[in-house]
Design a protein around this motif. Structure first.
Motif, PDB file in Angstrom:
ATOM      1  N   UNK A  91      41.318  -0.875 -85.004  1.00  0.00           N
ATOM      2  CA  UNK A  91      42.445   0.042 -85.084  1.00  0.00           C
ATOM      3  C   UNK A  91      42.206   1.297 -84.273  1.00  0.00           C
ATOM      4  N   UNK A  92      43.037   2.313 -84.489  1.00  0.00           N
ATOM      5  CA  UNK A  92      42.987   3.520 -83.674  1.00  0.00           C
ATOM      6  C   UNK A  92      41.844   4.458 -84.035  1.00  0.00           C
ATOM      7  N   UNK A  93      41.289   4.341 -85.227  1.00  0.00           N
ATOM      8  CA  UNK A  93      40.215   5.248 -85.654  1.00  0.00           C
ATOM      9  C   UNK A  93      38.900   4.491 -85.751  1.00  0.00           C
ATOM     10  N   UNK A  94      37.952   4.749 -84.815  1.00  0.00           N
ATOM     11  CA  UNK A  94      36.684   4.014 -84.831  1.00  0.00           C
ATOM     12  C   UNK A  94      35.820   4.323 -86.046  1.00  0.00           C
ATOM     13  N   UNK A  98      23.444  14.630 -83.968  1.00  0.00           N
ATOM     14  CA  UNK A  98      24.527  14.108 -83.123  1.00  0.00           C
ATOM     15  C   UNK A  98      24.823  12.654 -83.458  1.00  0.00           C
ATOM     16  N   UNK A  99      23.796  11.913 -83.846  1.00  0.00           N
ATOM     17  CA  UNK A  99      23.992  10.516 -84.255  1.00  0.00           C
ATOM     18  C   UNK A  99      24.857  10.470 -85.514  1.00  0.00           C
ATOM     19  N   UNK A 133      32.379  11.878 -87.298  1.00  0.00           N
ATOM     20  CA  UNK A 133      33.497  12.543 -86.636  1.00  0.00           C
ATOM     21  C   UNK A 133      33.835  11.993 -85.246  1.00  0.00           C
ATOM     22  N   UNK A 134      33.082  11.022 -84.788  1.00  0.00           N
ATOM     23  CA  UNK A 134      33.316  10.462 -83.464  1.00  0.00           C
ATOM     24  C   UNK A 134      32.442  11.094 -82.397  1.00  0.00           C
ATOM     25  N   UNK A 188      33.447  23.604 -86.960  1.00  0.00           N
ATOM     26  CA  UNK A 188      33.258  24.449 -88.131  1.00  0.00           C
ATOM     27  C   UNK A 188      32.317  23.754 -89.099  1.00  0.00           C
ATOM     28  N   UNK A 189      32.351  24.137 -90.370  1.00  0.00           N
ATOM     29  CA  UNK A 189      31.488  23.494 -91.356  1.00  0.00           C
ATOM     30  C   UNK A 189      31.669  21.992 -91.340  1.00  0.00           C
ATOM     31  N   UNK A 190      30.592  21.280 -91.231  1.00  0.00           N
ATOM     32  CA  UNK A 190      30.621  19.812 -91.216  1.00  0.00           C
ATOM     33  C   UNK A 190      29.456  19.271 -91.974  1.00  0.00           C
TER      34      UNK A 190
END
Length: 259
Positions: free
Chosen positions: A102-105, A242-243, A249-250, A257-259
């Motif tokens: 679909x559109x969101x991996x 980053x992984x 988040x892709x 921001x906060x993640x």
């Protein structure tokens, strides 16, 4: 950092990677077949025997048939791509299976069947090995091997980010210099020894550490082979964070921001 921790625990995973939260600012960080032939000239019955010359044909890498992988709970495209050495990383895996995903991996569900091209990574390695084989002249002397200078990076923030990007590229982990630098400055101000001793993660005994403020469960789950297994190591911290960001988040570039 706000004391928000409800989305910071690692998910149970079948493979090495997991989903947990990180951050000082309330951030949740989030194979080939070789063929060779030999030939020698037949000698006349009474002619002086000449040395037989065996000529090896170049190695030919072959790609095995694609395989089908069934998603299990806790899986992510980036984790599957790393485990199966997908050439092109999670982006290639997503491209090959976009109709199914679909559109969101980031949204894959247990039972989803993905097609993974088998053997391409090893075939490519065989091709590169054949290219690196020393050439032999008519006199039987090997041509001088090309010398490749090892890349070195300065022991500072710029060098850490550039070295991390080089490792990320090899593993198909997305991210840009700007995205990494922006998040580092927010999370640790560039201090690789930064530690958060007050938020919910710290209260739970797993304080956020390093440039991108990764907690130990996240670091362990998203650690990339070839980097030090040390939360405070700047390059290992960046690559693991980053992984995770790619899984959640892709890309780290999507974190603002906060993640």
């Amino acid at each position: 950092m706000p004391a928000q921790g409800k989305h910071r625990r690692p998910r149970s995973r079948r493979i090495a990677l997991g989903l947990v939260a990180v951050g000082t600012g309330g951030a949740a960080l989030a194979l080939p077949l070789l063929g060779a032939t030999t030939a020698s000239a037949a000698q006349p019955a009474h002619a002086p025997a000449a040395p037989a010359a065996a000529v090896a044909a170049p190695a030919v890498a072959q790609q095995s048939a694609p395989v089908t992988y069934s998603v299990v709970a806790g899986d992510s495209l980036s984790a599957i791509a790393v485990e199966h050495s997908v050439d092109g990383g999670w982006q290639k895996l997503y491209q090959d299976n976009r109709e199914a995903v679909g559109d969101n991996p980031s949204l894959i569900h247990p039972g989803l069947e993905l097609t993974i091209g088998g053997g391409r990574a090893e075939a490519d390695r065989a091709d590169r090995s054949a290219e690196r084989a020393p050439a032999t002249g008519t006199a039987g002397k090997s041509a001088p091997a090309a010398q490749t200078a090892a890349v070195t990076y300065p022991d500072n923030l710029d060098g850490w980010i550039r070295e991390a990007l080089s490792i990320m590229k090899k593993h198909g982990i997305p991210g840009s210099y700007e995205g990494i630098h922006r998040n580092i400055m927010r999370e640790s101000s560039g201090n690789p020894l930064a530690i958060n001793n007050w938020d919910i993660n710290a209260q739970n005994g797993v304080p956020s550490k390093g440039l991108l403020q990764v907690i130990k469960p996240t670091f362990d789950a998203y650690h990339v082979a070839g980097t030090k297994h040390d939360q405070y190591d700047p390059v290992a911290n960046i690559v693991a964070a980053c992984n995770y960001a790619a899984d959640r988040y892709g890309s780290i570039d999507n974190v603002n921001g906060p993640y």
